[in-house]
Every structure is written in C-alpha cells, then in structure tokens.
Design an enzyme around this catalytic site. Structure first.
Site, short mmCIF file in Angstrom:
data_model
loop_
_atom_site.label_atom_id
_atom_site.label_comp_id
_atom_site.label_asym_id
_atom_site.label_seq_id
_atom_site.Cartn_x
_atom_site.Cartn_y
_atom_site.Cartn_z
N SER A 80 0.85 -1.18 0.00
CA SER A 80 0.00 0.00 0.00
C SER A 80 0.88 1.23 0.00
CB SER A 80 -0.89 0.00 1.25
OG SER A 80 -1.43 1.27 1.51
N TYR A 128 0.49 0.11 10.76
CA TYR A 128 0.01 -0.25 9.42
C TYR A 128 1.10 -0.03 8.39
CZ TYR A 128 -2.82 -0.26 5.15
OH TYR A 128 -3.32 -0.52 3.91
#
Length: 323
Positions: free
Chosen positions: A161, A187
């Site tokens: 990502s 994350y």
C-alpha cells in the site's frame, strides 16, 4: 534488486483500468490460484477476474459461510476453505490440505489485510497488523513453496500500500513491546513488510521459477476501513465532515474492480516475464520516489533494498519457527 528495475515499463493500462480490462485475452485454463481475502472488496473482484479467465481459484477464509454467500454469484471454478491468518496453526493446516491435493500453485495472491486496528496481539505475542498482514502470509507462502516451485513459472503477489510510506519496518521493536502503539505507524510497517516480503520471495525464488511482486491497489472504499470513524476519515481528507465524499477524492479513488487491476496485472501479465521483486501501482511498475513525488505515490527506498528484505526474512523465520 537493481534500482533501474523499479521503473515503469509502459504497460498500456492506467489508474482506472479495471481487472476485466487487464485479464482480457489472458487464458488461465488449468491454472491454480489462491487468493486470501478473496470474498470482499478488491479480493472479490480479483477472484472474479481470474475465474473469468479460466483459473481454478481457492479462497481461504476466516468466515467460510460469509465467503460462500459472497462468492455464490461469481462464475467459474471456485473453492472455499477455512483459514485464519492470525492463527498460524490454521494457516499451516490449510496449506497442508492444499498440498495433499497434489496440485501445483501457479499464482498466490496475499490479498487479505487489516488496517489501523486498535492495539492487539496474535500468535506468539505479535502485534496484530504485523502478525496478520505479514507473518500469517509468510507462513502460508513458506508452506506452499513446494506447490509454487512445481508450477514452473509461479507468481506471488503481495498487497502492499501507499501506507508503506508511513514507516519502514521498526527493526528494534516491531511488536510494540517498548514503544507507544501508533496504529498508522504499525500499518505502515506491515505494508513495508509486505513489499519487502515480495522482494525476499523473488530473491530466493527466481532460480527455481518463482517470481514475486508487491502492489499498491490505490485508494478504494472497502471493508478495510471498518476500524475508522467518519471523523477520522474526514481528518485524513477522505470524507467531508458530513460523511460525503469530496469530488477530488471521488476523482482519485478507484472502484473495487479498478482497485483489483494492479493485482491481476502483476499476477498474469506477460509484460512482467523475467521480472520480479518490484512494487507496482496503477497497472505498471512504480518508479522510485523523488523530490517531486506526492505522499501517496511511488516506491520509497526502504522497500527496494535487498539487504532489508533479507533481514526481514531472517527475522520473520525466527518468529515463525517458535509458532
């Protein structure tokens, strides 16, 4: 990985190409595919595209009943099996069951993931996002290695990502045992780990015919945002204060089918023959970030570093050896 490898190749596709566009003309008849998280969001669209091209797709799912209901309308040869990425024993059981079928594995897509979750632990005290997004998928790939090698030309695709930009792997404390937990840093670490894992697979696998890619699917509203409030998404600029989506975000964000396109391209495109270990976005290989790069695009240097990939591999193998 040579720095010049992390550069666009002019695929002919673009940010808003759909998974159906990418797979058009590709014949996957007789090919075996596994897609984690293949029953919601971009995972569901990934399965739909690959099955439409003739692949036999296996979807491991933590909620097999929910997966069966979501995949029922999807045409093609699709199987569902039980697996929980946060439980290494269940990951290994799923992989063992797959190996017992005697099938090769042509494509492994590590699509499932969680984002910005409250602090928690899985496995042997692993931070939840690192443990689920990275270690669970690594355990799966390691167990499935014989089937990948047997396919003679397999590809592994790891969903990273733009979140990787938030943080390199926190090498001295990946599980937040000594530092305050930050859900976005965690994350980012997990997404950097996903990219470095793909690089590690490619470094080790290229001599036995296994290549790997990491991908940024783009900005998409999916169940991945389930741990975020509207207020948090407004603070990020994804939504207005009243919960509506700003026109600029609507123009930039993708539909789930568009979000699946880079995954499908990395998994199937003949344009990537002989390549691997690279981070892809918008249906092409991403370029290395430079001074003019926006905060949501391009590959940061820490995910394109062979030494980091090897360090993560060694560190993760030790964690999994105890699990």
């Amino acid at each position: 990985m040579a720095a010049q490898d992390q550069a666009p190749i002019g695929s002919g596709f673009h940010a808003k190409s759909s998974a159906a566009d990418v797979v058009r003309g590709v014949d996957l008849s007789g090919r075996n595919v596994i897609v984690t998280g293949g029953y919601s969001g971009i995972g569901l669209e990934t399965v739909r595209a690959l099955a439409s091209a003739g692949a036999r797709v296996t979807v491991p799912a933590r909620r097999a009943g929910v997966a069966a209901e979501a995949l029922a309308p999807v045409a093609g040869e699709i199987e569902i099996a039980s697996m929980d990425l946060g439980d290494v024993a269940s990951v290994r059981k799923f992989a063992d069951d797959y190996l017992e079928t005697g099938r090769d594995l042509d494509i492994l897509i590590n699509n499932a993931g969680i984002m910005a979750t409250p602090f928690g632990r899985v496995g042997k005290g692993w931070e939840t996002q690192f443990g689920t997004n990275h270690l669970g998928h690594m355990a799966l790939a390691l167990k499935l290695a014989p089937a990948l090698q047997a396919a003679e030309g397999a590809r592994v695709v790891a969903l990273s990502s733009t979140g990787h930009i938030r943080s390199d792997v926190i090498w001295d404390d990946p599980h937040y045992t000594a530092r305050p937990y930050d859900k976005w840093e965690a994350y980012g670490q997990a997404k950097s780990a996903n990219a470095l894992f793909a690089l590690g697979v490619d470094l080790l696998g290229r001599e036995v015919g296994v290549r790997a890619f990491s991908v940024h699917p783009g900005g998409i509203f999916t169940p991945l945002q389930r741990h975020l409030t509207d207020e948090e998404m407004a603070a990020l600029g994804w939504k207005n204060a009243d919960g509506t989506i700003p026109p600029a975000v609507q123009a930039m964000f993708k539909t789930p089918e568009q979000g699946a396109s880079t995954t499908v391209w990395a998994a199937t495109s003949p344009q990537l023959a002989g390549k691997g270990g690279v981070y892809c976005e918008d249906c092409d290989i991403a370029r290395m970030a430079g001074p003019d790069s926006q905060r949501w695009e391009h590959a940061r240097e820490w995910i394109a570093d062979d030494a980091r990939a090897q360090r993560l591999w060694d560190m993760s193998e030790k964690m999994l050896a105890d699990a």
